[in-house]
Design a protein around this motif. Structure first.
Motif, mmCIF file in Angstrom:
data_model
loop_
_atom_site.group_PDB
_atom_site.id
_atom_site.type_symbol
_atom_site.label_atom_id
_atom_site.label_comp_id
_atom_site.label_asym_id
_atom_site.label_seq_id
_atom_site.Cartn_x
_atom_site.Cartn_y
_atom_site.Cartn_z
ATOM 1 N N CYS A 41 139.455 34.677 107.717
ATOM 2 C CA CYS A 41 139.274 33.667 106.810
ATOM 3 C C CYS A 41 140.275 33.154 105.914
ATOM 4 O O CYS A 41 140.838 33.793 105.072
ATOM 5 C CB CYS A 41 137.838 34.264 105.885
ATOM 6 S SG CYS A 41 137.022 33.096 104.967
ATOM 7 N N ARG A 42 140.452 31.853 106.055
ATOM 8 C CA ARG A 42 141.720 31.341 105.443
ATOM 9 C C ARG A 42 140.921 30.002 104.805
ATOM 10 O O ARG A 42 141.126 29.000 105.301
ATOM 11 C CB ARG A 42 143.126 31.092 106.182
ATOM 12 C CG ARG A 42 143.588 32.124 106.886
ATOM 13 C CD ARG A 42 144.832 31.819 107.616
ATOM 14 N NE ARG A 42 145.492 32.857 108.224
ATOM 15 C CZ ARG A 42 146.011 32.897 109.223
ATOM 16 N NH1 ARG A 42 146.484 31.813 109.428
ATOM 17 N NH2 ARG A 42 146.644 33.943 109.471
ATOM 18 N N GLY A 43 140.320 30.287 103.656
ATOM 19 C CA GLY A 43 139.364 29.061 103.342
ATOM 20 C C GLY A 43 138.188 29.160 103.697
ATOM 21 O O GLY A 43 137.891 29.516 104.966
ATOM 22 N N LEU A 48 134.025 24.212 103.305
ATOM 23 C CA LEU A 48 134.808 23.092 103.846
ATOM 24 C C LEU A 48 134.178 22.224 104.549
ATOM 25 O O LEU A 48 134.343 20.819 104.503
ATOM 26 C CB LEU A 48 136.081 23.701 104.800
ATOM 27 C CG LEU A 48 137.286 24.246 104.038
ATOM 28 C CD1 LEU A 48 138.226 24.835 104.969
ATOM 29 C CD2 LEU A 48 138.044 23.425 102.949
ATOM 30 N N ARG A 83 143.423 18.191 106.605
ATOM 31 C CA ARG A 83 143.411 19.533 106.000
ATOM 32 C C ARG A 83 142.399 20.337 106.244
ATOM 33 O O ARG A 83 142.611 21.489 106.515
ATOM 34 C CB ARG A 83 143.606 19.184 104.565
ATOM 35 C CG ARG A 83 144.956 18.838 104.233
ATOM 36 C CD ARG A 83 145.171 18.535 102.654
ATOM 37 N NE ARG A 83 146.397 18.101 102.318
ATOM 38 C CZ ARG A 83 147.053 18.011 100.881
ATOM 39 N NH1 ARG A 83 146.099 18.379 99.866
ATOM 40 N NH2 ARG A 83 148.196 17.916 100.888
ATOM 41 N N ALA A 87 142.532 23.802 108.329
ATOM 42 C CA ALA A 87 142.046 25.097 107.770
ATOM 43 C C ALA A 87 140.975 25.673 108.875
ATOM 44 O O ALA A 87 141.038 26.955 108.789
ATOM 45 C CB ALA A 87 141.396 24.690 106.507
ATOM 46 N N ALA A 90 142.993 27.564 111.698
ATOM 47 C CA ALA A 90 143.554 28.509 111.183
ATOM 48 C C ALA A 90 142.427 29.726 111.033
ATOM 49 O O ALA A 90 142.914 30.968 111.417
ATOM 50 C CB ALA A 90 144.186 28.648 109.693
ATOM 51 N N ASN A 91 141.221 29.285 111.031
ATOM 52 C CA ASN A 91 140.205 30.192 110.925
ATOM 53 C C ASN A 91 139.525 30.581 112.484
ATOM 54 O O ASN A 91 138.820 31.354 112.520
ATOM 55 C CB ASN A 91 138.899 29.630 110.343
ATOM 56 C CG ASN A 91 139.315 29.933 108.774
ATOM 57 O OD1 ASN A 91 140.062 30.738 108.333
ATOM 58 N ND2 ASN A 91 138.398 29.132 107.975
#
Length: 107
Positions: A41-43, A48, A83, A87, A90-91
């Motif tokens: 979990c990155r954000g 989002l 963005r 994110a 990245a997740n």
């Protein structure tokens, strides 16, 4: 000698609708919360997706009311989409193709 026909760029309303369409088809809005919150979990992916869904909905409403977006509006929504896309990638919820031209906001 005849001049080659130039391909016209879309007007700002058409460009915004195209951006919204690409975002709606690219982001995993239909994933269940359990799958959104699994793994790294990155954000917060759920927040989002809620945020970008609201941004897209607001622009759909503004376009329906006859508002014409500025180039800055197009750039801002595109940046926001990129963005959120980064994110989510990245997740592990999106797979980005190599190269910058494959993102949601690319024209």
């Amino acid at each position: 000698m005849a001049r080659p026909l130039r391909r016209r760029k879309p007007d700002r309303v058409s460009a915004m609708r195209a951006l919204i369409g690409r975002a709606r088809s690219s982001f995993p809005f239909s994933l269940p919360a359990a799958q959104l919150c699994a793994g790294p979990c990155r954000g917060c992916a759920k927040k989002l997706l809620e945020f970008i869904d609201l941004e897209l909905w607001q622009w759909e409403q503004r376009l329906a009311a006859g508002e014409v977006p500025s180039f800055g509006d197009l750039a801002a929504l595109g940046k926001c989409c990129r963005r959120v896309q980064a994110a989510l990638a990245a997740n592990g919820l999106l797979t980005l193709a190599p190269g910058a031209g494959e993102n949601v906001a690319a024209g």
